[in-house]
Scaffold this active site. Sequence first.
Site, PDB file in Angstrom:
ATOM      1  N   LYS A 210       0.682  -1.351  -0.110  1.00 61.20           N
ATOM      2  CA  LYS A 210      -0.006   0.056   0.097  1.00 61.20           C
ATOM      3  C   LYS A 210       0.693   1.151  -0.039  1.00 61.20           C
ATOM      4  CE  LYS A 210      -2.841   3.016   0.744  1.00 61.20           C
ATOM      5  NZ  LYS A 210      -4.170   3.593   1.519  1.00 61.20           N
ATOM      6  N   CYS A 264      -3.042  10.614   1.736  1.00 59.32           N
ATOM      7  CA  CYS A 264      -2.380   9.315   1.717  1.00 59.32           C
ATOM      8  C   CYS A 264      -0.881   9.832   0.782  1.00 59.32           C
ATOM      9  CB  CYS A 264      -2.973   8.455   0.446  1.00 59.32           C
ATOM     10  SG  CYS A 264      -4.707   8.563   1.074  1.00 59.32           S
TER      11      CYS A 264
HETATM   12  N1  SAJ Z   1      -1.590  15.137  -7.984  1.00 66.99           N
HETATM   13  C1  SAJ Z   1      -0.981  15.839  -9.067  1.00 66.99           C
HETATM   14  N2  SAJ Z   1      -0.640  15.379 -10.263  1.00 66.99           N
HETATM   15  C2  SAJ Z   1      -1.216  14.076 -10.699  1.00 66.99           C
HETATM   16  C3  SAJ Z   1      -2.002  13.673  -9.851  1.00 66.99           C
HETATM   17  C4  SAJ Z   1      -2.396  14.011  -8.659  1.00 66.99           C
HETATM   18  O1  SAJ Z   1      -0.244  16.884  -8.576  1.00 66.99           O
HETATM   19  O2  SAJ Z   1      -0.862  13.837 -11.752  1.00 66.99           O
HETATM   20  C5  SAJ Z   1      -2.122  15.511  -6.682  1.00 66.99           C
HETATM   21  C6  SAJ Z   1      -3.573  15.683  -6.635  1.00 66.99           C
HETATM   22  O3  SAJ Z   1      -3.941  17.182  -6.901  1.00 66.99           O
HETATM   23  C7  SAJ Z   1      -3.852  15.614  -5.032  1.00 66.99           C
HETATM   24  C8  SAJ Z   1      -2.608  14.483  -4.638  1.00 66.99           C
HETATM   25  O4  SAJ Z   1      -1.725  14.403  -6.015  1.00 66.99           O
HETATM   26  O5  SAJ Z   1      -3.135  16.844  -4.367  1.00 66.99           O
HETATM   27  C9  SAJ Z   1      -3.141  13.082  -4.574  1.00 66.99           C
HETATM   28  O6  SAJ Z   1      -4.298  12.932  -5.369  1.00 66.99           O
HETATM   29  P1  SAJ Z   1      -4.432  11.612  -6.011  1.00 66.99           P
HETATM   30  O7  SAJ Z   1      -5.800  11.753  -6.715  1.00 66.99           O
HETATM   31  O8  SAJ Z   1      -3.339  10.959  -6.691  1.00 66.99           O
HETATM   32  O9  SAJ Z   1      -4.530  10.352  -4.993  1.00 66.99           O
HETATM   33  P2  SAJ Z   1      -5.579  10.348  -3.550  1.00 66.99           P
HETATM   34  O10 SAJ Z   1      -4.635  10.779  -2.305  1.00 66.99           O
HETATM   35  O11 SAJ Z   1      -6.611  11.052  -3.728  1.00 66.99           O
HETATM   36  O12 SAJ Z   1      -5.563   8.629  -3.510  1.00 66.99           O
HETATM   37  C10 SAJ Z   1      -4.367   7.943  -3.586  1.00 66.99           C
HETATM   38  C11 SAJ Z   1      -4.746   6.705  -4.242  1.00 66.99           C
HETATM   39  N3  SAJ Z   1      -3.462   6.047  -4.568  1.00 66.99           N
HETATM   40  C12 SAJ Z   1      -2.981   5.859  -5.871  1.00 66.99           C
HETATM   41  O13 SAJ Z   1      -3.489   6.136  -6.893  1.00 66.99           O
HETATM   42  C13 SAJ Z   1      -1.895   4.939  -5.888  1.00 66.99           C
HETATM   43  C14 SAJ Z   1      -5.873   5.953  -3.980  1.00 66.99           C
HETATM   44  O14 SAJ Z   1      -5.756   4.867  -4.849  1.00 66.99           O
HETATM   45  C15 SAJ Z   1      -5.440   5.511  -2.445  1.00 66.99           C
HETATM   46  O15 SAJ Z   1      -6.621   4.570  -2.007  1.00 66.99           O
HETATM   47  C16 SAJ Z   1      -5.382   6.593  -1.577  1.00 66.99           C
HETATM   48  O16 SAJ Z   1      -4.064   7.554  -2.025  1.00 66.99           O
HETATM   49  C17 SAJ Z   1      -4.921   6.136  -0.205  1.00 66.99           C
HETATM   50  O17 SAJ Z   1      -5.922   6.014   0.589  1.00 66.99           O
HETATM   51  O18 SAJ Z   1      -4.168   5.745   0.100  1.00 66.99           O
END
Ligand code: SAJ
Length: 449
Positions: A210, A264
């Site tokens: 994870k 996360c």
């Molecule tokens: N972000 C970027 N660029 C991107 C993608 C995201 O700057 O290309 C930023 C977003 O704006 C945000 C942060 O990253 O601030 C995180 O957003 P996210 O959508 O990537 O992830 P989370 O935190 O909402 O959810 C993640 C997910 N993990 C993965 O995709 C590996 C989700 O599947 C997990 O269940 C969750 O973390 C968790 O609970 O761990």
Amino acid sequence: MKRRVHRETVCVVGLGYMGLPTAALLANAGYMVVGYDIDARKVDAVNAGQVTFEEPGLSDLVARAHRSGNLRATTKIEPADTFIVAVPTPLNERAKRSELRYVILAAGSVAGVLKPDNLVILESTVPPKTCERLFIPSLESSGLKAGRDFQVAHCPERAIPGNTLHELVHNDRIVGALDEPSATATSALYRSFSKGKLFLTTLTTAESVKLMENTFRDINIALANEFARVAEQIGINAWEAIELANRHPRVNILSPGPGVGGHCIAIDPWFLTEETDHTHLIKTAREINDSMPEHVIRRAASLLVHLPNPTISILGVAYKANVDDARETPARAIAEQALSRGWTVRLHDPHVTAFELPLVPLDAALAGSDLVVLVTNHEDYRVLSPTHAASLMRTPQLLDTRNWFDHAAWRQAGFQVHIHGVGQTEPTPEVLTAHRPTVSEREPTQVGQ
Ligand code: SAJ
């Protein structure tokens, strides 16, 4: 322990972003589910068939589970066949280490009502070896022995906020189990609603998998953010360059942005490495992503330099689009750094209701402003008319940290448009697209011909 046990009552400890959806899915799958939470507000909401946070489809699912009589909630833990612990595991910001007090408290509560043949599943994200060193010993304070008297599994939640229900049902699941009976019992429970594959492994591997997933994403975003900085210096458009690079069959670079928020990705890399001192890349990626708000502020400062008493409008304080969650949001650091420079800061978010700094209606956030900083690309902002925004502002300037607005329309409305990751000397995207097809319009076979 080879006995076959008929399990039908489930106690979900923690009615948060993952606990509540899981409780509702299990209730709708036929289990008698009781949600246990120390927060009476969450408990009252569930007992009224309602939710306390936004998540697509959740409100209907909870209402249905409530109507069926299979879902209720309590502030006093009750005995059950199965316990699922889904409590927060915050980061101690100063020490950059996990705070496991809620896990310890939850395990202690479960221990108080634990019975022989029970199954206890930890879903919260935890550092490697937490089950072995902390969770199981806390449960064993009951006098029962894990493996002999009760079963234990770690089944980390991996669903993404904003699409939680779909992912809880369709994603593959990692089941870290103490032993074979724990694996069998845990698989049976998740099979009741999951359509994904279940992969069995050890407790510590499941904990690590994870964390590795989110660390991979954090490092990928850090790379995109470094590309954005390079692009700004050399005068190219990082978004276009990344889109083109991603045309390669083995490249998949994520998007730059104002920083990484949420509970996360900004946290899990620290959990993964808290017991090791041989990691460089993971820590550096964290530092890069944490430095993005400052980068945004420096760019904003260069746009406000000649303006007396500048005012900025921060659009979006949620950590990402279309959610009401502002945990670890980069908007907080951006607002705080702007305030510390003496600027007036007006914040707006269509979803977030509780935030440390005051939120105001959209028009009030724009009135008299010198710069719109788009931090969160909520769909709701699609209806924002740049002409209307310009009519309210003192200086119509836009800094789009998500490359998301229709920049041609904003320019047409009189805005100076600046895009995170796009160098100042780069021709504007609409000039480019006037002369050649956009990347997405071109067929893959045309590239490189
Ligand atoms: N972000 C970027 N660029 C991107 C993608 C995201 O700057 O290309 C930023 C977003 O704006 C945000 C942060 O990253 O601030 C995180 O957003 P996210 O959508 O990537 O992830 P989370 O935190 O909402 O959810 C993640 C997910 N993990 C993965 O995709 C590996 C989700 O599947 C997990 O269940 C969750 O973390 C968790 O609970 O761990």
